[in-house]
Enzyme design. Structure first.
Site, PDB file in Angstrom:
ATOM      1  N   ASP A   1       0.815  -1.209   0.000  1.00  0.00           N
ATOM      2  CA  ASP A   1       0.000   0.000   0.000  1.00  0.00           C
ATOM      3  C   ASP A   1       0.857   1.271   0.000  1.00  0.00           C
ATOM      4  O   ASP A   1       1.845   1.369   0.745  1.00  0.00           O
ATOM      5  CB  ASP A   1      -0.862  -0.018   1.274  1.00  0.00           C
ATOM      6  CG  ASP A   1      -1.843   1.137   1.350  1.00  0.00           C
ATOM      7  OD1 ASP A   1      -2.803   1.120   0.573  1.00  0.00           O
ATOM      8  OD2 ASP A   1      -1.624   2.054   2.173  1.00  0.00           O
TER       9      ASP A   1
ATOM     10  N   GLU B   1       1.645  -0.231  -4.846  1.00  0.00           N
ATOM     11  CA  GLU B   1       0.715   0.828  -5.249  1.00  0.00           C
ATOM     12  C   GLU B   1       1.528   2.088  -5.539  1.00  0.00           C
ATOM     13  O   GLU B   1       1.924   2.815  -4.633  1.00  0.00           O
ATOM     14  CB  GLU B   1      -0.301   1.112  -4.123  1.00  0.00           C
ATOM     15  CG  GLU B   1      -1.394   2.038  -4.599  1.00  0.00           C
ATOM     16  CD  GLU B   1      -2.078   2.817  -3.472  1.00  0.00           C
ATOM     17  OE1 GLU B   1      -1.591   2.802  -2.331  1.00  0.00           O
ATOM     18  OE2 GLU B   1      -3.080   3.471  -3.755  1.00  0.00           O
TER      19      GLU B   1
HETATM   20  C1  NOJ Z   1      -4.130   3.447  -0.527  1.00  0.00           C
HETATM   21  C2  NOJ Z   1      -5.305   2.523  -0.338  1.00  0.00           C
HETATM   22  O1  NOJ Z   1      -5.611   1.929  -1.572  1.00  0.00           O
HETATM   23  C3  NOJ Z   1      -6.417   3.355   0.217  1.00  0.00           C
HETATM   24  O2  NOJ Z   1      -7.636   2.674   0.213  1.00  0.00           O
HETATM   25  C4  NOJ Z   1      -6.027   3.787   1.601  1.00  0.00           C
HETATM   26  O3  NOJ Z   1      -7.015   4.649   2.110  1.00  0.00           O
HETATM   27  C5  NOJ Z   1      -4.694   4.530   1.595  1.00  0.00           C
HETATM   28  N1  NOJ Z   1      -3.708   3.895   0.769  1.00  0.00           N
HETATM   29  C6  NOJ Z   1      -4.129   4.624   2.966  1.00  0.00           C
HETATM   30  O4  NOJ Z   1      -3.677   3.366   3.385  1.00  0.00           O
END
Ligand code: NOJ
Length: 569
Positions: A200, A280
């Protein structure tokens, strides 16, 4: 070397709160996911990525983790997670879990301990700074979820940093002890059999060492409006290159696991490591984006796609794949998409294996973004490109963005920044059937089920040969069956029509398989005729079930229609 499962396979993202409730509390859970694994298997995907199910106060619905190595009671138990992994494996499905390394919950024992005093043992696992001379935050960095990315802790008189909510304190990635602890989390889940991780928000781990103020924005770098966050150019609060070392460290740990750990020493030389790290990464400069694969010039799934081993001479191996969110930003035209795909082919050539994403739990639903008439074209595009596709739960039945009245919105991003940024609408419960709560739960669900549940649901679409769901199932099976589609090379073909994106997928060395597949996608609203690169037989139309037995040299494509054909000769 051969290709690995994460290169040839398709990933299906499950948002566990919304997939299936097994306890009747209106919230999806892991036993619920297990009960739907047959559906997932029959859909024809190869892996499931499950958004966080770890212990959490749920300030950000699980992306605020209070224990990385346990399951939140809302979702079940650790045994449920183990059973899920086992049951998925029995069905030939790989399992990816969501590791949130940039931050944890303010209720994680690490932070509780750290905030107790300035001399607490884990104080330096987080980022604490004295107030600026005027008493305000130490610099101008902003939280993605609104306001400054610093909150004053009254007890110790220092600010702590958080890229998201104040309930999500940033872990300090410059502290090796933190990285080691995160690596232990990777080991914990790999010891339980998981096949990989979605990491993430990894760019946000890379903050400037000197903590310089961001300058005011001069260009929009994100793919959508982000509220006040857009006022700055995010040069100092994300993406510092030192994170490549962090990824290299994670990669080493992940690559040290092979299919059968007990045989590790004997087989390491012959069986390539096959667990995957997908990050991500929101970086829309695609040359920059590609650096997240790690050092260039080597064998990291390079070119026509050998197995993703270590990166080459240019540097250490990084992520197996940084998520490619480029299609969120690309104009939905033949030219726009062709240009994006060709760029991805170019920038990944010496780096790694491409991938494409068309939906996830942070973006408005695909159907709403592109228009319902593009659903089928989008499915055919996603599942015929060279690279790993990620499919978001519900997109296969064309689930639409839920319309959540303002008083029912619960996503902190929408609540804190702007209602239009709220992500509740893309997280509504999976629509299984026309029964109460769409078969998701026996109780009122945590988010309202969409009004279109009576006809947009799995049961109805399974019965209808030409439904979107059956198109996905056919596409997935075709992709799985033909090497040209799941591992073949990619080459754009000029169809002579501005609205048509067409390309060849070729796997000349695949005995017993069709060697050349031609894909033609009409992005326009008019009927077009496309000359094929040789005599062809259509294996799949986007708008009609069944193959075509005729040999043709010209395809007639209706508005937003696509076709996949095998080319002979
Ligand atoms: C990216 C995640 O995909 C999202 O859903 C989340 O709110 C933020 N990172 C914080 O972890």
């Amino acid at each position: 070397m051969d290709h690995l499962w994460w290169q040839t396979g398709v990933v299906y993202q499950i948002y566990p709160r919304s997939f299936q409730d097994s306890t009747g509390n209106g919230i999806g859970d892991l036993p619920g996911v297990i009960s739907r694994l047959d559906y997932v298997e029959e859909l024809g995907v190869d892996a499931v990525w499950i958004s966080p199910f770890f212990t959490s106060p749920m300030a950000d619905f699980g992306y605020d983790v209070a224990d990385y190595c346990d399951v939140d009671p809302l979702f079940g138990t650790l045994e449920d997670a183990e059973r899920l992994i086992e049951e998925a494996h029995e069905r030939g499905l790989k399992v990816l879990v969501d590791l949130v390394p940039n931050h944890c919950s303010s209720e994680h024992p690490w932070f509780v301990e750290a905030r107790a005093s300035r001399s607490a043992p884990r104080r330096d696992w987080f980022v604490w700074r004295d107030p600026a001379p005027d008493g305000g935050p130490p610099n101008n960095w902003l939280s993605v979820f609104g306001g400054p990315s610093w909150t004053l802790d009254e007890t110790t008189g220092q600010y702590y940093r958080h890229s998201f909510l104040k309930e999500q304190p940033d872990l300090d990635w410059r502290n090796p002890a933190v990285i080691e602890a995160l690596q232990d989390v990777l080991r914990f889940w790999m010891d339980r059999g998981v096949d990989g991780f979605r990491l993430d928000a990894v760019m946000l781990g890379g903050k400037d060492l000197l903590e310089r103020d961001n300058p005011p924005a001069h260009s929009g770098s994100a793919h959508k409006a982000m509220g006040a966050w857009d006022a700055q150019e995010h040069v100092y609060d994300l993406g510092d290159p030192f994170i490549l070392e962090v990824f290299a460290g994670f990669r080493k740990v992940v690559d040290s696991y092979v299919a059968k750990q007990d045989l590790a020493d004997q087989v390491a030389a012959v069986i390539p490591p096959d667990r995957v790290l997908i990050g991500e990464v929101h970086q829309f400069d695609l040359e920059e984006w590609a650096t997240y694969y790690g050092g260039a010039g080597g064998a990291a799934g390079a070119g026509d796609g050998a197995a993703g081993g270590a990166a080459g001479a240019g540097g250490a191996a990084g992520l197996h794949m940084p998520f490619n969110f480029g299609l969120f930003k690309t104009p939905w035209t033949a030219e726009g998409v062709r240009e994006h795909v060709e760029t991805i082919e170019r920038v990944t050539r010496d780096r790694g294996w491409p991938n494409y994403v068309l939906g996830n739990h942070d973006e408005p639903r695909l159907t709403d973004r592109l228009g319902e008439d593009s659903d089928r074209l989008a499915a055919m595009l996603l599942l015929t490109l060279r690279g790993t596709p990620t499919l978001y739960y519900g997109d296969e039945i064309g689930m639409e963005q839920g319309e959540i009245p303002p008083e029912q919105q619960i996503d902190p991003w929408g609540l804190n920044v702007a209602p239009e940024l709220g992500r509740d609408g893309c997280r509504t419960p999976m629509q299984w059937n026309s029964g109460p709560h769409a078969g998701f739960s026996t109780a009122k669900p945590w988010l309202p089920v969409h009004d279109n549940r009576a006809f947009r649901n799995v049961a109805v679409q399974l019965d209808e040969p030409n439904s979107l769901l059956n198109l996905y199932r056919r596409l997935l099976k075709l992709r799985q069956k033909h090497q040209a589609l799941h591992r073949g090379s990619f080459r754009s073909v000029d169809s002579g029509n501005d609205n048509c994106f067409s390309f060849l997928r070729e796997a000349p060395d695949a005995p017993g398989h069709f060697k050349r597949m031609f894909v033609a996608l009409n992005f326009g609203d008019e009927v077009i005729h496309v000359v094929t690169p040789g005599p062809c037989r259509v294996l799949l139309w986007s708008h009609a079930p069944g193959e075509d037995l005729n040999l043709v040299e010209m395809l007639r494509l209706g508005p937003k229609e696509g076709a996949i054909a095998v080319v002979f000769g």
